[in-house]
Design a protein around this motif. Sequence first.
Motif, mmCIF file in Angstrom:
data_model
loop_
_atom_site.group_PDB
_atom_site.id
_atom_site.type_symbol
_atom_site.label_atom_id
_atom_site.label_comp_id
_atom_site.label_asym_id
_atom_site.label_seq_id
_atom_site.Cartn_x
_atom_site.Cartn_y
_atom_site.Cartn_z
ATOM 1 N N THR A 124 -11.716 -60.775 -13.321
ATOM 2 C CA THR A 124 -11.008 -59.717 -12.762
ATOM 3 C C THR A 124 -11.365 -58.201 -13.177
ATOM 4 O O THR A 124 -11.319 -58.050 -14.408
ATOM 5 N N ASN A 173 -11.228 -60.495 -8.341
ATOM 6 C CA ASN A 173 -10.058 -59.873 -8.171
ATOM 7 C C ASN A 173 -10.466 -58.292 -8.658
ATOM 8 O O ASN A 173 -11.354 -58.151 -9.496
ATOM 9 N N VAL A 211 -8.279 -54.715 -9.562
ATOM 10 C CA VAL A 211 -6.849 -54.502 -9.763
ATOM 11 C C VAL A 211 -6.900 -52.962 -10.182
ATOM 12 O O VAL A 211 -7.471 -52.356 -11.003
ATOM 13 N N THR A 238 -10.266 -60.076 -3.730
ATOM 14 C CA THR A 238 -8.748 -59.648 -3.501
ATOM 15 C C THR A 238 -8.326 -58.248 -4.373
ATOM 16 O O THR A 238 -8.756 -58.172 -5.448
ATOM 17 N N TRP A 245 -5.530 -55.808 -5.837
ATOM 18 C CA TRP A 245 -4.363 -55.759 -5.949
ATOM 19 C C TRP A 245 -3.838 -54.127 -6.691
ATOM 20 O O TRP A 245 -4.707 -53.413 -7.035
ATOM 21 N N PRO A 275 -2.937 -61.246 -11.251
ATOM 22 C CA PRO A 275 -4.319 -61.555 -10.818
ATOM 23 C C PRO A 275 -4.745 -62.859 -11.778
ATOM 24 O O PRO A 275 -5.808 -63.388 -11.382
#
Length: 238
Positions: free
Chosen positions: A52, A75, A77, A97, A99, A123
């Motif tokens: 992440t 991820n 973020v 993804t 966030w 996450p």
Amino acid sequence: MTNYLESMPHGDIQEVFKDVFFVTGTMKNEFFGSMWQFSRNMTVVKEGNNLTIINSVRLNDESLKELEKLGKIVNVVRIGDMHGVDDPFYVHKYGATFWALPDMKVQDSIKIDKALVEGGEMPFSDCSLFVFKTVKRPECILRLDREGGIMIACDSLQNWIEPDQFFDEETIPTMQNMNFFKPANLGLAWLHESQPQADDFVRLKEIPFKHALCGHGYPLKDNAQEEYHKTFNEIFKV
């Protein structure tokens, strides 16, 4: 075709805690009517084989290969409204993804896949969220429940002790005169832009932690809570 910000000078990927990595790079931006060049940090958290990215900093090709050896980037973020220029690069390159806080403005080329909400999905596991409620620009902190508590912050908490090699010569005296270089400080540009109120720091003081990895400055280990509490009291009398 998305125009990504080019990779700028940065340091090596450092493992500052087990499965928690930290990279310092460069940012150029206009503040108060002039161009500034200063350092900024990216934090990478590994869980299993998943990575992440928080406070993204675009790495050069060689360092991207080193990052890929650590695991799969799943991820990205965004925890601060004043950061995020490199988010689209990582989201698109790795199909990650994305966030962010639900009211955060993001680039047209990406969308918020999952909203950061206190008490909601995070996450990665052993993670909780603190959201500033009084600010004019969205900002939050992730607390990683490892090593006694690691706060991963963007602009709110900073630990710029001194200029590093990613500053230019013109920016250093300006920031020195404005008192940016102070351990366990709050972001001065963030305070100006977001105008947080004391209530947020009353709530923040209730969260236990030992360490802080911020968007600017060195990692602050072991006594981060005590040092930041002094700063909260100095600025907000809480």
